[in-house]
Write a protein that holds these residues in place. Structure first.
Motif, PDB file in Angstrom:
ATOM      1  N   ALA A 183       0.815  -1.218   0.000  1.00 50.66           N
ATOM      2  CA  ALA A 183       0.000   0.000   0.000  1.00 50.66           C
ATOM      3  C   ALA A 183       0.845   1.264   0.000  1.00 50.66           C
ATOM      4  CB  ALA A 183      -0.934  -0.002   1.207  1.00 50.66           C
ATOM      5  N   ILE A 184       2.034   1.205   0.612  1.00 50.50           N
ATOM      6  CA  ILE A 184       2.851   2.425   0.752  1.00 50.50           C
ATOM      7  C   ILE A 184       3.154   3.078  -0.596  1.00 50.50           C
ATOM      8  CG2 ILE A 184       5.175   3.213   1.352  1.00 50.50           C
ATOM      9  CD1 ILE A 184       4.965   1.476   3.857  1.00 50.50           C
ATOM     10  N   PRO A 185       3.752   2.393  -1.550  1.00 52.30           N
ATOM     11  CA  PRO A 185       3.992   3.064  -2.843  1.00 52.30           C
ATOM     12  C   PRO A 185       2.711   3.395  -3.594  1.00 52.30           C
ATOM     13  CG  PRO A 185       4.560   0.730  -2.976  1.00 52.30           C
ATOM     14  CD  PRO A 185       4.316   1.027  -1.537  1.00 52.30           C
ATOM     15  N   LEU A 186       1.670   2.570  -3.426  1.00 50.74           N
ATOM     16  CA  LEU A 186       0.411   2.819  -4.125  1.00 50.74           C
ATOM     17  C   LEU A 186      -0.302   4.061  -3.607  1.00 50.74           C
ATOM     18  CD1 LEU A 186      -1.067  -0.802  -4.482  1.00 50.74           C
ATOM     19  CD2 LEU A 186       0.171   0.567  -6.188  1.00 50.74           C
ATOM     20  N   VAL A 187      -0.010   4.458  -2.372  1.00 51.37           N
ATOM     21  CA  VAL A 187      -0.643   5.637  -1.782  1.00 51.37           C
ATOM     22  C   VAL A 187       0.243   6.867  -1.935  1.00 51.37           C
ATOM     23  CG1 VAL A 187      -1.425   6.695   0.369  1.00 51.37           C
ATOM     24  CG2 VAL A 187      -2.033   4.320  -0.161  1.00 51.37           C
ATOM     25  N   PHE A 188       1.520   6.750  -1.583  1.00 48.87           N
ATOM     26  CA  PHE A 188       2.379   7.930  -1.501  1.00 48.87           C
ATOM     27  C   PHE A 188       2.861   8.421  -2.861  1.00 48.87           C
ATOM     28  CE2 PHE A 188       2.751   6.281   2.838  1.00 48.87           C
ATOM     29  CZ  PHE A 188       2.469   7.438   3.550  1.00 48.87           C
ATOM     30  N   LEU A 189       3.144   7.536  -3.785  1.00 51.04           N
ATOM     31  CA  LEU A 189       3.623   7.996  -5.089  1.00 51.04           C
ATOM     32  C   LEU A 189       2.552   8.778  -5.850  1.00 51.04           C
ATOM     33  CD1 LEU A 189       5.824   4.973  -6.252  1.00 51.04           C
ATOM     34  CD2 LEU A 189       6.499   7.088  -5.099  1.00 51.04           C
ATOM     35  N   PRO A 190       1.293   8.316  -5.894  1.00 54.68           N
ATOM     36  CA  PRO A 190       0.253   9.155  -6.513  1.00 54.68           C
ATOM     37  C   PRO A 190       0.051  10.482  -5.776  1.00 54.68           C
ATOM     38  CG  PRO A 190      -0.489   6.884  -6.393  1.00 54.68           C
ATOM     39  CD  PRO A 190       0.770   6.962  -5.594  1.00 54.68           C
ATOM     40  N   ALA A 191       0.236  10.473  -4.448  1.00 59.46           N
ATOM     41  CA  ALA A 191       0.083  11.721  -3.687  1.00 59.46           C
ATOM     42  C   ALA A 191       1.143  12.735  -4.091  1.00 59.46           C
ATOM     43  CB  ALA A 191       0.168  11.421  -2.187  1.00 59.46           C
ATOM     44  N   ILE A 192       2.376  12.268  -4.288  1.00 59.44           N
ATOM     45  CA  ILE A 192       3.436  13.175  -4.736  1.00 59.44           C
ATOM     46  C   ILE A 192       3.153  13.667  -6.146  1.00 59.44           C
ATOM     47  CG2 ILE A 192       5.885  13.309  -5.322  1.00 59.44           C
ATOM     48  CD1 ILE A 192       6.419  11.325  -3.063  1.00 59.44           C
ATOM     49  N   ALA A 193       2.677  12.771  -6.984  1.00 57.04           N
ATOM     50  CA  ALA A 193       2.322  13.172  -8.354  1.00 57.04           C
ATOM     51  C   ALA A 193       1.211  14.222  -8.338  1.00 57.04           C
ATOM     52  CB  ALA A 193       1.898  11.951  -9.170  1.00 57.04           C
ATOM     53  N   LEU A 194       0.244  14.058  -7.422  1.00 57.04           N
ATOM     54  CA  LEU A 194      -0.834  15.038  -7.305  1.00 57.04           C
ATOM     55  C   LEU A 194      -0.295  16.390  -6.866  1.00 57.04           C
ATOM     56  CD1 LEU A 194      -3.840  15.816  -7.208  1.00 57.04           C
ATOM     57  CD2 LEU A 194      -3.903  14.954  -4.862  1.00 57.04           C
ATOM     58  N   TYR A 195       0.621  16.381  -5.883  1.00 60.38           N
ATOM     59  CA  TYR A 195       1.232  17.631  -5.426  1.00 60.38           C
ATOM     60  C   TYR A 195       1.957  18.331  -6.577  1.00 60.38           C
ATOM     61  CZ  TYR A 195       4.538  20.708  -3.006  1.00 60.38           C
ATOM     62  OH  TYR A 195       5.283  21.784  -2.600  1.00 60.38           O
ATOM     63  N   ALA A 196       2.726  17.550  -7.348  1.00 62.25           N
ATOM     64  CA  ALA A 196       3.441  18.128  -8.481  1.00 62.25           C
ATOM     65  C   ALA A 196       2.478  18.657  -9.536  1.00 62.25           C
ATOM     66  CB  ALA A 196       4.372  17.079  -9.086  1.00 62.25           C
ATOM     67  N   ALA A 197       1.371  17.924  -9.748  1.00 59.90           N
ATOM     68  CA  ALA A 197       0.391  18.364 -10.742  1.00 59.90           C
ATOM     69  C   ALA A 197      -0.279  19.668 -10.313  1.00 59.90           C
ATOM     70  CB  ALA A 197      -0.661  17.274 -10.949  1.00 59.90           C
ATOM     71  N   VAL A 198      -0.636  19.761  -9.025  1.00 63.79           N
ATOM     72  CA  VAL A 198      -1.234  21.002  -8.517  1.00 63.79           C
ATOM     73  C   VAL A 198      -0.248  22.145  -8.666  1.00 63.79           C
ATOM     74  CG1 VAL A 198      -2.091  22.163  -6.442  1.00 63.79           C
ATOM     75  CG2 VAL A 198      -2.795  19.817  -6.933  1.00 63.79           C
ATOM     76  N   TYR A 199       1.028  21.863  -8.400  1.00 63.52           N
ATOM     77  CA  TYR A 199       2.072  22.885  -8.545  1.00 63.52           C
ATOM     78  C   TYR A 199       2.117  23.405  -9.987  1.00 63.52           C
ATOM     79  CZ  TYR A 199       6.800  24.888  -8.535  1.00 63.52           C
ATOM     80  OH  TYR A 199       7.874  25.727  -8.663  1.00 63.52           O
TER      81      TYR A 199
END
Length: 495
Positions: free
Chosen positions: A406-422
């Motif tokens: 679950a760790i990579p499945l949760v945190f990697l999309p979250a980082i991608a979302l942060y970068a996308a919002v940026y």
């Protein structure tokens, strides 16, 4: 015991549909209409890339429309939530009037271009929030907390007026846009007074250390007001720095000062949070740390990243406050640990997730690909991801296999979302002066990186728990004035 004997009867609220005030209904619908209108203005701005002005009084640019959408959305959520939360309160109409007024004032602030209007809106925003903090009538602690917050906000308004006033006098401009356009021509002494005052105003409003006391004393505010405060009000410091970015970026040494100021609050906010037992005060310390990180990003020259952080933190903190009631429980201290050792597999998953997350952030934003302040920003993303992933991996439930997958499945999309919002924020801010001005790496940046790494290791290894003196110092640093403290649970029932 209090002088009153509150009833302990628990049951459904009385059916008073016919007596329900009209004000909450009307204002709730109106604020959602404002959100839809703001969304329309945002889409128009993105398509046309233009901005609109009103003869030196107001300016509607990328920063304005993005903040309009955010503020009205949070305002709509708080209004809708409060219709149930404040049901039956005899001052419910006054509360809704205050929340709606706060929304309008913030919308005015982010659009204000005239120096006087900007200062007036800044002061009004603080005074309305102070009134919401002291909303509960007859509660001594609420009155004391409101008075404390009001003093801080008046001081913030005064130094803001000083900063914009001296810059306006030196440049001859009466608008914020005029001041920032002529910032390079301001004499060094005058510039230092103006820029220093603007930074101080941002620090007070965003509750950075050592001005965090007003925020930790504000827990007497109704929970919806706290959500609005932590999701919107404290963000004013970041909005101010973005609006006056051409001023604060004149000298690189001043940007380093902003980095240090933000880093201190980011680190101390995490440590202050570790000694809290109260749910809302824990969230308050978290806000101190998050606002420090936001200001730090501005100091690194990534003002767009600061705004993206502001938006995402607003969503997170609004949810946490509005759901804080579900976190309250009565428990006894536990002697056992709630975490397990990671083991080789846990360390590997945590480290890999953090490094891949940093790579994704660099790939999507371009930050960290050059030898500038972007490296520090990307490094902090890696550390933050590693800390969050390790905390998740060390939990006793669910099974290790589930957690590690679950760790990579949760945190990697979250980082991608942060970068996308940026990236989206960067596009919306097109035309706003100095959205990105990455600084060259210096010894100060290196020291900040070492401080964050040291704090990470101290927290992960639990070293900070072994110092009684540190514990007492952190506890004292988060203790607001005694007049604002509730020492008996029954005091909640009395009011």
């Amino acid at each position: 015991m209090t002088a009153e004997d509150p009833s302990t009867t628990v049951g459904a609220l009385p059916d008073e549909t016919n007596a329900t005030p009209l004000t909450p209904v009307v204002l709730t619908r109106l604020v959602w209409v404002l959100w839809l209108a703001s969304l329309g203005v945002l889409l128009t701005h993105v398509q046309t890339g233009g901005s609109w002005e009103l003869s030196g009084l107001l300016v509607v640019d990328g920063l304005t429309v993005s903040m309009w959408v955010v503020v009205t959305f949070f305002g709509g959520i708080v209004h809708s939530y409060s219709r149930r939360y404040m049901a039956g309160h005899r001052r419910v109409e006054r509360f809704f009037a205050g929340v709606f007024a706060f929304t309008l004032v913030v919308m005015t602030l982010v659009a204000a271009d005239h120096v006087a209007l900007f200062v007036i809106a800044w002061l009004a925003m603080g005074l309305v929030m102070a009134a919401l903090i002291g909303h509960v009538e007859g509660w001594p602690q609420a009155r004391a907390a409101a008075a404390l917050a009001r003093r801080y906000f008046l001081a913030s308004g005064a130094v803001l007026a000083l900063g914009l006033g001296v810059l306006s006098w030196s440049t001859g401009a009466t608008t914020v846009s005029g001041v920032v356009a002529a910032a390079d021509a301001v004499p060094t002494g005058v510039w230092l007074v103006g820029a220093g005052a603007l930074l101080l105003a941002a620090m007070i409003q965003s509750a950075l250390v050592p001005f965090h006391t007003w925020l930790l004393a504000s827990m007497t505010a109704p929970t919806p007001a706290s959500a609005l405060m932590h999701a919107g009000f404290v963000n004013a410091g970041g909005v101010l720095l973005l609006r006056v970015a051409p001023v604060v970026t004149v000298h690189g040494e001043f940007m380093l000062l902003i980095v240090v100021v933000g880093a201190v609050s980011a680190l101390l906010g995490k440590l202050l949070k570790s000694v809290q037992s109260d749910v809302k005060r824990t969230l308050g310390c978290s806000t101190v740390g998050q606002m420090g990180f936001m200001i730090m990003q501005a100091g690194l020259g990534f003002f767009g990243a600061a705004l993206a952080h502001l938006v995402l933190h607003g969503f997170y903190k609004a949810h946490r406050f509005l759901s804080s009631g579900s976190q309250v429980e009565q428990t006894a201290p536990k002697s056992g640990s709630e975490t397990n050792a990671l083991g080789v597999a846990g360390v590997a998953v945590t480290l890999t997730t953090a490094l891949v997350g940093g790579w994704i952030f660099t790939l999507l934003t371009g930050k960290g690909a050059k030898a500038d302040a972007g490296l520090l920003l990307t490094g902090l993303v890696v550390l933050t991801t590693m800390h969050a992933a390790r905390t998740t991996a060390a939990r006793t439930t669910p099974s290790a296999a589930v957690r590690f997958v679950a760790i990579p499945l949760v945190f990697l999309p979250a980082i991608a979302l942060y970068a996308a919002v940026y990236r989206v924020v960067g596009r919306v801010l097109t035309g706003v002066p100095v959205v990105t001005a990455p600084a060259e790496l210096t010894v100060v940046h290196g020291l900040v990186a070492v401080a964050f790494l040291g704090a990470y290791l101290a927290i992960e290894t639990g070293l900070y728990r072994h110092s009684t003196r540190l514990y007492v110092a952190l506890l004292n640093a988060t203790r607001p004035p005694s007049t604002t403290l509730l020492t008996d649970r029954e005091e909640y029932d009395a009011y």
